[in-house]
Motif scaffolding. Structure first.
Motif, PDB file in Angstrom:
ATOM      1  N   LYS A 175      50.530  45.776  46.395  1.00  0.00           N
ATOM      2  CA  LYS A 175      50.553  44.384  45.959  1.00  0.00           C
ATOM      3  C   LYS A 175      50.939  43.422  47.076  1.00  0.00           C
ATOM      4  O   LYS A 175      50.638  42.231  47.001  1.00  0.00           O
ATOM      5  CB  LYS A 175      51.506  44.206  44.779  1.00  0.00           C
ATOM      6  N   ASN A 176      51.615  43.922  48.090  1.00  0.00           N
ATOM      7  CA  ASN A 176      52.042  43.063  49.196  1.00  0.00           C
ATOM      8  C   ASN A 176      51.025  43.040  50.343  1.00  0.00           C
ATOM      9  O   ASN A 176      51.287  42.427  51.381  1.00  0.00           O
ATOM     10  CB  ASN A 176      53.410  43.514  49.722  1.00  0.00           C
ATOM     11  N   ASP A 220      48.143  34.388  55.651  1.00  0.00           N
ATOM     12  CA  ASP A 220      49.367  35.078  55.221  1.00  0.00           C
ATOM     13  C   ASP A 220      49.443  35.306  53.717  1.00  0.00           C
ATOM     14  O   ASP A 220      50.480  35.739  53.212  1.00  0.00           O
ATOM     15  CB  ASP A 220      50.598  34.264  55.676  1.00  0.00           C
ATOM     16  N   LEU A 221      48.363  35.016  53.000  1.00  0.00           N
ATOM     17  CA  LEU A 221      48.382  35.163  51.539  1.00  0.00           C
ATOM     18  C   LEU A 221      48.362  36.637  51.137  1.00  0.00           C
ATOM     19  O   LEU A 221      47.476  37.391  51.536  1.00  0.00           O
ATOM     20  CB  LEU A 221      47.178  34.448  50.928  1.00  0.00           C
ATOM     21  N   LYS A 222      49.349  37.019  50.310  1.00  0.00           N
ATOM     22  CA  LYS A 222      49.413  38.384  49.795  1.00  0.00           C
ATOM     23  C   LYS A 222      48.714  38.447  48.435  1.00  0.00           C
ATOM     24  O   LYS A 222      48.652  37.452  47.708  1.00  0.00           O
ATOM     25  CB  LYS A 222      50.866  38.825  49.643  1.00  0.00           C
ATOM     26  N   CYS A 241      49.702  39.814  45.732  1.00  0.00           N
ATOM     27  CA  CYS A 241      50.626  39.552  44.624  1.00  0.00           C
ATOM     28  C   CYS A 241      50.880  38.063  44.401  1.00  0.00           C
ATOM     29  O   CYS A 241      51.338  37.657  43.335  1.00  0.00           O
ATOM     30  CB  CYS A 241      51.954  40.277  44.859  1.00  0.00           C
ATOM     31  N   ASP A 242      50.585  37.244  45.394  1.00  0.00           N
ATOM     32  CA  ASP A 242      50.821  35.802  45.279  1.00  0.00           C
ATOM     33  C   ASP A 242      49.576  35.029  44.860  1.00  0.00           C
ATOM     34  O   ASP A 242      49.573  33.791  44.825  1.00  0.00           O
ATOM     35  CB  ASP A 242      51.318  35.241  46.627  1.00  0.00           C
ATOM     36  N   LEU A 243      48.498  35.745  44.519  1.00  0.00           N
ATOM     37  CA  LEU A 243      47.232  35.102  44.195  1.00  0.00           C
ATOM     38  C   LEU A 243      47.220  34.666  42.729  1.00  0.00           C
ATOM     39  O   LEU A 243      46.758  35.378  41.841  1.00  0.00           O
ATOM     40  CB  LEU A 243      46.068  36.051  44.484  1.00  0.00           C
ATOM     41  N   THR A 244      47.737  33.471  42.465  1.00  0.00           N
ATOM     42  CA  THR A 244      47.750  32.890  41.125  1.00  0.00           C
ATOM     43  C   THR A 244      46.582  31.910  40.983  1.00  0.00           C
ATOM     44  O   THR A 244      45.866  31.635  41.953  1.00  0.00           O
ATOM     45  CB  THR A 244      49.059  32.134  40.883  1.00  0.00           C
ATOM     46  N   VAL A 262      47.165  28.943  43.343  1.00  0.00           N
ATOM     47  CA  VAL A 262      46.949  29.329  44.740  1.00  0.00           C
ATOM     48  C   VAL A 262      45.445  29.475  45.014  1.00  0.00           C
ATOM     49  O   VAL A 262      44.948  29.011  46.049  1.00  0.00           O
ATOM     50  CB  VAL A 262      47.686  30.648  45.072  1.00  0.00           C
ATOM     51  N   TYR A 263      44.740  30.100  44.072  1.00  0.00           N
ATOM     52  CA  TYR A 263      43.294  30.291  44.257  1.00  0.00           C
ATOM     53  C   TYR A 263      42.566  28.949  44.251  1.00  0.00           C
ATOM     54  O   TYR A 263      41.655  28.723  45.052  1.00  0.00           O
ATOM     55  CB  TYR A 263      42.732  31.198  43.160  1.00  0.00           C
ATOM     56  N   ILE A 295      46.818  42.506  40.729  1.00  0.00           N
ATOM     57  CA  ILE A 295      47.017  41.137  40.259  1.00  0.00           C
ATOM     58  C   ILE A 295      47.117  41.197  38.739  1.00  0.00           C
ATOM     59  O   ILE A 295      46.324  41.881  38.083  1.00  0.00           O
ATOM     60  CB  ILE A 295      45.839  40.222  40.665  1.00  0.00           C
TER      61      ILE A 295
END
Length: 310
Positions: free
Chosen positions: A7-8, A48-50, A52-55, A58-59, A95
């Motif tokens: 996920k990271n 730098d987008l991981k 797990c941070d793809l909301t 963010v998208y 995700i």
């Protein structure tokens, strides 16, 4: 400490691996190049987008950033190329929720579009101004594309054995790799392999032009000669200027061919088959403006027919 869940992992790293696993060898080189370009944009916009941070937010910000320098249709293509990988990441549990759901597609104001096709009179004027000699040249190529609606790469790949003059058809079963090193390639899709009917005048002209040429060699591509789309577009541009009509491209001749058929009352299904579209939906989307114009004419015709019943 290593992340066993993945996920990271950086999103662009995941996307690059996804392209390699699912797309490499399964799609045409030109399509693969688009996916690779999308990957480069990910590195540029969100290095730098991981995963797990793809909301959703963010998208959406990612799409908005891309849209700052691209038109809406290009942004839509970018979105579609990302969505497949993202949905797989959701399936893999990397995700939690689909961040592409209800995405808003934006884009720069489209530039002034050049004419995509000619009307029947304009096309006729161009064709009578072509410099058609006793030997094959690019003017003959332009005539053939105008008469058949073939793609540039399909027409380049034609050999004498592809012409069946007795049945007045030309067989489209391959393309020419003009963007690469040359040579034959498969058609764009299964539907692109087809037989295109020829008018009798074209049959007579080409039966004489190619009668002494090698059966299995391209008619329009000399041996060991690199062919450029811009070269043929240049010939067509000069022909358009001689005819005093809007300048279009070789691909514009394909649009012209389809447009004239639709205005002549040929069904969408028949036009789709002649162009080698994978489905009628492609034809409907491409020529929506013409179909809508024809529908308006149909409404007038219906009203006149009904009024005559009273």
């Amino acid at each position: 400490m290593a992340d066993p869940t993945g996920k990271n992992e950086l999103f662009h790293v995941y996307y690059e691996r996804w392209i390699t696993v699912y797309k490499e060898g399964a799609i045409r080189k030109v399509t693969m190049a688009k996916y690779l370009m999308t990957h480069q944009w990910l590195i540029k916009i969100v290095p730098d987008l991981k995963i797990c941070d793809l909301t959703r937010i963010v998208y959406q910000k990612l799409l908005n950033k891309y849209a700052e320098k691209h038109e809406r249709q290009t942004t839509m293509d970018f979105h579609h190329q990302l969505k497949g990988a993202i949905l797989d990441a959701v399936d893999e549990g990397l995700i939690e929720r689909d961040p592409t759901r209800k995405a808003i597609i934006k884009g720069k104001t489209p530039r002034h579009k050049k004419p995509k096709y000619l009307n029947q009179y304009e096309l006729h004027t161009v064709l009578v101004n072509l410099k058609l000699g006793q030997e094959i040249n690019w003017n003959w190529f332009i005539l053939l594309v105008a008469k058949t609606g073939m793609r540039f790469s399909e027409a380049l790949a034609l050999t004498p054995q592809d012409f069946d003059f007795s049945h007045q058809v030309v067989v489209v079963n391959k393309t020419w790799d003009y963007k690469g090193q040359g040579g034959f390639l498969p058609t764009k899709n299964k539907s692109s392999a087809r037989k295109v009917e020829l008018d009798w005048q074209t049959v007579i002209q080409f039966s004489q032009l190619i009668k002494d040429m090698p059966e299995d060699e391209p008619i329009f591509v000399p041996q060991n000669v690199k062919v450029y789309n811009s070269t043929v577009n240049g010939v067509l541009k000069r022909a358009c200027k001689r005819a005093n009509v809007p300048v279009i491209t070789i691909h514009g001749l394909r649009h012209t061919h389809a447009s004239l058929l639709l205005f002549a009352g040929v069904s969408i299904a028949s036009v789709a088959r002649r162009l080698g579209h994978a489905s009628m939906t492609t034809t409907q989307k491409t020529y929506l403006h013409i179909i809508q114009e024809l529908e308006n004419q149909d409404v007038d015709l219906v009203m006149r027919s009904l009024s005559g019943l009273s």
